[in-house]
Design a protein around this motif. Structure first.
Motif, PDB file in Angstrom:
ATOM      1  N   GLN A 293      -0.265  -1.785   7.560  1.00 18.38           N
ATOM      2  CA  GLN A 293       0.275  -1.405   6.258  1.00 18.38           C
ATOM      3  C   GLN A 293       1.804  -1.310   6.310  1.00 18.38           C
ATOM      4  OE1 GLN A 293      -0.891  -0.770   2.985  1.00 18.38           O
ATOM      5  NE2 GLN A 293      -2.465  -2.070   3.879  1.00 18.38           N
ATOM      6  N   GLN A 294       2.339  -0.842   7.447  1.00 16.11           N
ATOM      7  CA  GLN A 294       3.801  -0.789   7.596  1.00 16.11           C
ATOM      8  C   GLN A 294       4.401  -2.185   7.526  1.00 16.11           C
ATOM      9  OE1 GLN A 294       4.448   1.318  11.289  1.00 16.11           O
ATOM     10  NE2 GLN A 294       4.707   3.278  10.217  1.00 16.11           N
ATOM     11  N   ILE A 295       3.757  -3.153   8.159  1.00 16.01           N
ATOM     12  CA  ILE A 295       4.238  -4.540   8.111  1.00 16.01           C
ATOM     13  C   ILE A 295       4.171  -5.070   6.685  1.00 16.01           C
ATOM     14  CG2 ILE A 295       3.731  -6.915   8.839  1.00 16.01           C
ATOM     15  CD1 ILE A 295       2.705  -5.651  11.509  1.00 16.01           C
ATOM     16  N   ILE A 296       3.059  -4.812   6.012  1.00 12.22           N
ATOM     17  CA  ILE A 296       2.892  -5.270   4.636  1.00 12.22           C
ATOM     18  C   ILE A 296       3.968  -4.670   3.742  1.00 12.22           C
ATOM     19  CG2 ILE A 296       1.370  -5.124   2.606  1.00 12.22           C
ATOM     20  CD1 ILE A 296      -1.003  -5.341   4.635  1.00 12.22           C
ATOM     21  N   ASP A 297       4.209  -3.372   3.904  1.00  7.76           N
ATOM     22  CA  ASP A 297       5.228  -2.699   3.091  1.00  7.76           C
ATOM     23  C   ASP A 297       6.633  -3.201   3.427  1.00  7.76           C
ATOM     24  OD1 ASP A 297       3.207  -1.216   1.900  1.00  7.76           O
ATOM     25  OD2 ASP A 297       3.558   0.568   3.132  1.00  7.76           O
ATOM     26  N   LYS A 298       6.941  -3.296   4.715  1.00  2.83           N
ATOM     27  CA  LYS A 298       8.280  -3.708   5.157  1.00  2.83           C
ATOM     28  C   LYS A 298       8.655  -5.088   4.621  1.00  2.83           C
ATOM     29  CE  LYS A 298      11.045  -4.569   9.274  1.00  2.83           C
ATOM     30  NZ  LYS A 298      11.079  -4.555  10.742  1.00  2.83           N
ATOM     31  N   HIS A 299       7.692  -5.985   4.621  1.00  5.64           N
ATOM     32  CA  HIS A 299       7.965  -7.356   4.209  1.00  5.64           C
ATOM     33  C   HIS A 299       7.504  -7.647   2.781  1.00  5.64           C
ATOM     34  CE1 HIS A 299       9.302  -8.461   8.212  1.00  5.64           C
ATOM     35  NE2 HIS A 299       8.289  -7.759   8.683  1.00  5.64           N
ATOM     36  N   ARG A 300       7.118  -6.586   2.067  1.00  3.23           N
ATOM     37  CA  ARG A 300       6.673  -6.691   0.671  1.00  3.23           C
ATOM     38  C   ARG A 300       5.581  -7.753   0.500  1.00  3.23           C
ATOM     39  NH1 ARG A 300      12.727  -6.491  -1.807  1.00  3.23           N
ATOM     40  NH2 ARG A 300      13.190  -4.396  -1.074  1.00  3.23           N
ATOM     41  N   LEU A 301       4.642  -7.744   1.421  1.00  7.36           N
ATOM     42  CA  LEU A 301       3.594  -8.757   1.415  1.00  7.36           C
ATOM     43  C   LEU A 301       2.548  -8.520   0.339  1.00  7.36           C
ATOM     44  CD1 LEU A 301       3.128  -9.175   5.263  1.00  7.36           C
ATOM     45  CD2 LEU A 301       4.497 -10.567   3.700  1.00  7.36           C
ATOM     46  N   ASP A 302       2.512  -7.320  -0.219  1.00  6.92           N
ATOM     47  CA  ASP A 302       1.567  -7.065  -1.314  1.00  6.92           C
ATOM     48  C   ASP A 302       2.038  -7.669  -2.618  1.00  6.92           C
ATOM     49  OD1 ASP A 302       3.674  -5.284  -1.467  1.00  6.92           O
ATOM     50  OD2 ASP A 302       2.440  -3.555  -1.972  1.00  6.92           O
ATOM     51  N   ASP A 303       3.250  -8.202  -2.640  1.00  4.61           N
ATOM     52  CA  ASP A 303       3.797  -8.833  -3.853  1.00  4.61           C
ATOM     53  C   ASP A 303       3.669 -10.356  -3.820  1.00  4.61           C
ATOM     54  OD1 ASP A 303       4.541  -6.330  -4.777  1.00  4.61           O
ATOM     55  OD2 ASP A 303       6.566  -6.474  -3.968  1.00  4.61           O
ATOM     56  N   LEU A 304       2.929 -10.897  -2.865  1.00  2.47           N
ATOM     57  CA  LEU A 304       2.793 -12.343  -2.765  1.00  2.47           C
ATOM     58  C   LEU A 304       2.038 -12.910  -3.941  1.00  2.47           C
ATOM     59  CD1 LEU A 304       1.882 -12.805   0.997  1.00  2.47           C
ATOM     60  CD2 LEU A 304       4.122 -13.057  -0.077  1.00  2.47           C
ATOM     61  N   ASP A 305       2.492 -14.055  -4.423  1.00  7.09           N
ATOM     62  CA  ASP A 305       1.801 -14.743  -5.531  1.00  7.09           C
ATOM     63  C   ASP A 305       1.167 -16.008  -5.032  1.00  7.09           C
ATOM     64  OD1 ASP A 305       2.402 -12.892  -7.534  1.00  7.09           O
ATOM     65  OD2 ASP A 305       4.367 -13.815  -7.858  1.00  7.09           O
TER      66      ASP A 305
END
Length: 61
Positions: free
Chosen positions: A49-61
């Protein structure tokens, strides 16, 4: 029309394959459902989750 689900292919040892099939059968779910459950658990781990947050991976389209 339902959205297409991408396919992910993995290779595992015969022992892991047998174990996954038995666990899925005991849980009365498919191996696919078991793998999706495992992937969701992995993605929810704090370090991931830290990696996802750090790289804003939850905003991928």
């Amino acid at each position: 029309m339902p959205k297409r689900k991408p396919q992910v292919r993995i290779y595992v040892s015969e022992d892991v394959d047998k174990l996954l099939k038995i666990i899925a059968a005991v849980k009365e779910i498919s191996v696919n459902a078991l793998m999706n459950e495992a992937i969701e658990d992995y993605l929810n781990k704090p370090d991931v989750q830290q990696i996802i947050d750090k790289h804003r991976l939850d905003d991928l389209d």
